[in-house]
Design a protein around this motif. Structure first.
Motif, PDB file in Angstrom:
ATOM      1  N   ASP A 199       0.820  -1.208   0.000  1.00 42.52           N
ATOM      2  CA  ASP A 199       0.000   0.000   0.000  1.00 42.52           C
ATOM      3  C   ASP A 199       0.856   1.261   0.000  1.00 42.52           C
ATOM      4  O   ASP A 199       0.525   2.248  -0.655  1.00 42.52           O
ATOM      5  CB  ASP A 199      -0.965   0.005   1.187  1.00 42.52           C
ATOM      6  CG  ASP A 199      -2.068  -1.042   1.048  1.00 42.52           C
ATOM      7  OD1 ASP A 199      -2.150  -1.692  -0.019  1.00 42.52           O
ATOM      8  OD2 ASP A 199      -2.839  -1.204   2.014  1.00 42.52           O
ATOM      9  N   ASP A 200       1.976   1.232   0.724  1.00 44.53           N
ATOM     10  CA  ASP A 200       2.892   2.386   0.724  1.00 44.53           C
ATOM     11  C   ASP A 200       3.452   2.620  -0.673  1.00 44.53           C
ATOM     12  O   ASP A 200       3.545   3.764  -1.133  1.00 44.53           O
ATOM     13  CB  ASP A 200       4.045   2.170   1.710  1.00 44.53           C
ATOM     14  CG  ASP A 200       3.618   2.336   3.161  1.00 44.53           C
ATOM     15  OD1 ASP A 200       2.557   2.955   3.402  1.00 44.53           O
ATOM     16  OD2 ASP A 200       4.342   1.852   4.046  1.00 44.53           O
ATOM     17  N   VAL A 201       3.819   1.540  -1.362  1.00 45.00           N
ATOM     18  CA  VAL A 201       4.347   1.666  -2.721  1.00 45.00           C
ATOM     19  C   VAL A 201       3.274   2.227  -3.642  1.00 45.00           C
ATOM     20  O   VAL A 201       3.542   3.138  -4.445  1.00 45.00           O
ATOM     21  CB  VAL A 201       4.873   0.301  -3.246  1.00 45.00           C
ATOM     22  CG1 VAL A 201       5.190   0.368  -4.724  1.00 45.00           C
ATOM     23  CG2 VAL A 201       6.092  -0.141  -2.443  1.00 45.00           C
ATOM     24  N   ILE A 202       2.055   1.733  -3.529  1.00 47.72           N
ATOM     25  CA  ILE A 202       0.958   2.207  -4.377  1.00 47.72           C
ATOM     26  C   ILE A 202       0.708   3.691  -4.126  1.00 47.72           C
ATOM     27  O   ILE A 202       0.529   4.467  -5.068  1.00 47.72           O
ATOM     28  CB  ILE A 202      -0.321   1.374  -4.160  1.00 47.72           C
ATOM     29  CG1 ILE A 202      -0.117  -0.046  -4.710  1.00 47.72           C
ATOM     30  CG2 ILE A 202      -1.526   2.034  -4.814  1.00 47.72           C
ATOM     31  CD1 ILE A 202      -1.227  -1.008  -4.367  1.00 47.72           C
ATOM     32  N   ARG A 203       0.714   4.104  -2.850  1.00 50.22           N
ATOM     33  CA  ARG A 203       0.506   5.526  -2.532  1.00 50.22           C
ATOM     34  C   ARG A 203       1.575   6.385  -3.199  1.00 50.22           C
ATOM     35  O   ARG A 203       1.277   7.439  -3.767  1.00 50.22           O
ATOM     36  CB  ARG A 203       0.535   5.747  -1.025  1.00 50.22           C
ATOM     37  CG  ARG A 203      -0.768   5.455  -0.351  1.00 50.22           C
ATOM     38  CD  ARG A 203      -0.766   5.850   1.125  1.00 50.22           C
ATOM     39  NE  ARG A 203      -1.726   5.036   1.816  1.00 50.22           N
ATOM     40  CZ  ARG A 203      -1.459   3.904   2.461  1.00 50.22           C
ATOM     41  NH1 ARG A 203      -0.221   3.471   2.561  1.00 50.22           N
ATOM     42  NH2 ARG A 203      -2.413   3.216   3.031  1.00 50.22           N
ATOM     43  N   LYS A 204       2.810   5.943  -3.129  1.00 55.88           N
ATOM     44  CA  LYS A 204       3.902   6.692  -3.761  1.00 55.88           C
ATOM     45  C   LYS A 204       3.733   6.736  -5.273  1.00 55.88           C
ATOM     46  O   LYS A 204       3.991   7.759  -5.907  1.00 55.88           O
ATOM     47  CB  LYS A 204       5.255   6.084  -3.392  1.00 55.88           C
ATOM     48  CG  LYS A 204       5.632   6.313  -1.940  1.00 55.88           C
ATOM     49  CD  LYS A 204       6.931   5.614  -1.576  1.00 55.88           C
ATOM     50  CE  LYS A 204       7.204   5.776  -0.094  1.00 55.88           C
ATOM     51  NZ  LYS A 204       8.305   4.929   0.357  1.00 55.88           N
ATOM     52  N   MET A 205       3.277   5.642  -5.843  1.00 53.74           N
ATOM     53  CA  MET A 205       3.084   5.584  -7.293  1.00 53.74           C
ATOM     54  C   MET A 205       1.952   6.521  -7.724  1.00 53.74           C
ATOM     55  O   MET A 205       2.036   7.162  -8.765  1.00 53.74           O
ATOM     56  CB  MET A 205       2.782   4.152  -7.747  1.00 53.74           C
ATOM     57  CG  MET A 205       3.879   3.146  -7.458  1.00 53.74           C
ATOM     58  SD  MET A 205       5.415   3.541  -8.277  1.00 53.74           S
ATOM     59  CE  MET A 205       4.949   3.311  -9.956  1.00 53.74           C
ATOM     60  N   LYS A 206       0.897   6.572  -6.923  1.00 52.15           N
ATOM     61  CA  LYS A 206      -0.247   7.416  -7.274  1.00 52.15           C
ATOM     62  C   LYS A 206       0.106   8.895  -7.232  1.00 52.15           C
ATOM     63  O   LYS A 206      -0.595   9.719  -7.800  1.00 52.15           O
ATOM     64  CB  LYS A 206      -1.427   7.122  -6.346  1.00 52.15           C
ATOM     65  CG  LYS A 206      -2.126   5.815  -6.694  1.00 52.15           C
ATOM     66  CD  LYS A 206      -3.193   5.430  -5.702  1.00 52.15           C
ATOM     67  CE  LYS A 206      -4.385   6.315  -5.713  1.00 52.15           C
ATOM     68  NZ  LYS A 206      -5.479   5.840  -4.849  1.00 52.15           N
ATOM     69  N   GLU A 207       1.202   9.254  -6.562  1.00 53.78           N
ATOM     70  CA  GLU A 207       1.622  10.653  -6.496  1.00 53.78           C
ATOM     71  C   GLU A 207       2.289  11.118  -7.791  1.00 53.78           C
ATOM     72  O   GLU A 207       2.449  12.314  -8.000  1.00 53.78           O
ATOM     73  CB  GLU A 207       2.578  10.858  -5.315  1.00 53.78           C
ATOM     74  CG  GLU A 207       1.888  10.739  -3.968  1.00 53.78           C
ATOM     75  CD  GLU A 207       2.845  10.815  -2.801  1.00 53.78           C
ATOM     76  OE1 GLU A 207       4.062  11.002  -3.018  1.00 53.78           O
ATOM     77  OE2 GLU A 207       2.378  10.670  -1.660  1.00 53.78           O
ATOM     78  N   ILE A 208       2.662  10.186  -8.659  1.00 56.96           N
ATOM     79  CA  ILE A 208       3.307  10.551  -9.918  1.00 56.96           C
ATOM     80  C   ILE A 208       2.266  11.231 -10.804  1.00 56.96           C
ATOM     81  O   ILE A 208       1.209  10.666 -11.082  1.00 56.96           O
ATOM     82  CB  ILE A 208       3.871   9.305 -10.646  1.00 56.96           C
ATOM     83  CG1 ILE A 208       4.932   8.618  -9.801  1.00 56.96           C
ATOM     84  CG2 ILE A 208       4.440   9.693 -12.009  1.00 56.96           C
ATOM     85  CD1 ILE A 208       5.403   7.277 -10.368  1.00 56.96           C
ATOM     86  N   GLU A 209       2.552  12.449 -11.226  1.00 62.16           N
ATOM     87  CA  GLU A 209       1.608  13.179 -12.060  1.00 62.16           C
ATOM     88  C   GLU A 209       1.440  12.468 -13.398  1.00 62.16           C
ATOM     89  O   GLU A 209       2.410  12.127 -14.063  1.00 62.16           O
ATOM     90  CB  GLU A 209       2.092  14.604 -12.307  1.00 62.16           C
ATOM     91  CG  GLU A 209       1.083  15.436 -13.051  1.00 62.16           C
ATOM     92  CD  GLU A 209       1.509  16.891 -13.193  1.00 62.16           C
ATOM     93  OE1 GLU A 209       0.865  17.580 -13.996  1.00 62.16           O
ATOM     94  OE2 GLU A 209       2.459  17.319 -12.535  1.00 62.16           O
ATOM     95  N   GLY A 210       0.188  12.217 -13.765  1.00 65.14           N
ATOM     96  CA  GLY A 210      -0.108  11.598 -15.048  1.00 65.14           C
ATOM     97  C   GLY A 210      -0.350  10.105 -14.987  1.00 65.14           C
ATOM     98  O   GLY A 210      -0.866   9.522 -15.926  1.00 65.14           O
ATOM     99  N   ILE A 211       0.021   9.464 -13.879  1.00 64.62           N
ATOM    100  CA  ILE A 211      -0.215   8.021 -13.776  1.00 64.62           C
ATOM    101  C   ILE A 211      -1.678   7.800 -13.410  1.00 64.62           C
ATOM    102  O   ILE A 211      -2.266   8.578 -12.669  1.00 64.62           O
ATOM    103  CB  ILE A 211       0.721   7.359 -12.750  1.00 64.62           C
ATOM    104  CG1 ILE A 211       0.738   5.854 -12.955  1.00 64.62           C
ATOM    105  CG2 ILE A 211       0.341   7.703 -11.337  1.00 64.62           C
ATOM    106  CD1 ILE A 211       1.867   5.151 -12.222  1.00 64.62           C
TER     107      ILE A 211
END
Length: 156
Positions: free
Chosen positions: A125-137
């Motif tokens: 979940d921590d990895v997913i949260r960090k990934m969701k912060e990428i603009e455009g993903i």
């Protein structure tokens, strides 16, 4: 709330509901269809402003006041306020290439998708949260690339 064929948005809070209510009632005015919201016939504005018709107005007016007379006045004042609120006005966004997503995962020490899937729920979940912060993903892109369902990613 929905617009056109593929645009939709959940209204999840009472505060946002009131913003959407104002936005909807001001649309004919902002579009130049009318100069006076109260005179626009194809709106539920009149139902809220004291001439109830077929619209269920209780939830919205109760958000202004439990006193119906006061609630109607507050609704009228609120609806006629100038604002710049936007609902469903999406801006164009640049998508992220899958390689950029994989590079970002690699920077976090995750070299394979199976490695991500084997992480504990909290770590994943921590990895997913960090990934969701990428603009455009997008959630769809994350689901496709990770094999984790869209609903799980959305809940995270």
């Amino acid at each position: 709330m929905f617009q056109e064929r593929f645009k939709s948005e959940a209204v999840e809070t009472d505060a946002y509901f009131l913003i959407v209510l104002q936005y909807i009632h001001q649309n004919p005015l902002k579009a130049g269809i009318t100069k006076d919201i109260s005179k626009y016939l194809w709106s539920s504005y009149q139902d809220y402003a004291g001439n109830p018709g077929i619209t269920d107005i209780d939830f919205a007016l109760d958000g202004f006041s439990n006193d119906r007379t006061k609630a109607v006045k507050l609704f009228i004042d609120y609806t006629n306020e100038n604002n710049t609120d936007k609902c469903l006005d999406y801006t164009e966004s640049v998508g992220v290439f899958d390689k950029v997503v994989m590079d970002y995962l690699n920077e976090m020490g995750i070299t394979t998708i199976s490695q991500l899937q084997r992480l504990s729920k909290d770590q994943r979940d921590d990895v997913i949260r960090k990934m969701k912060e990428i603009e455009g993903i997008t959630i769809r892109q994350l689901a496709r690339m990770t094999g984790i369902s869209k609903s799980v990613i959305d809940r995270v």
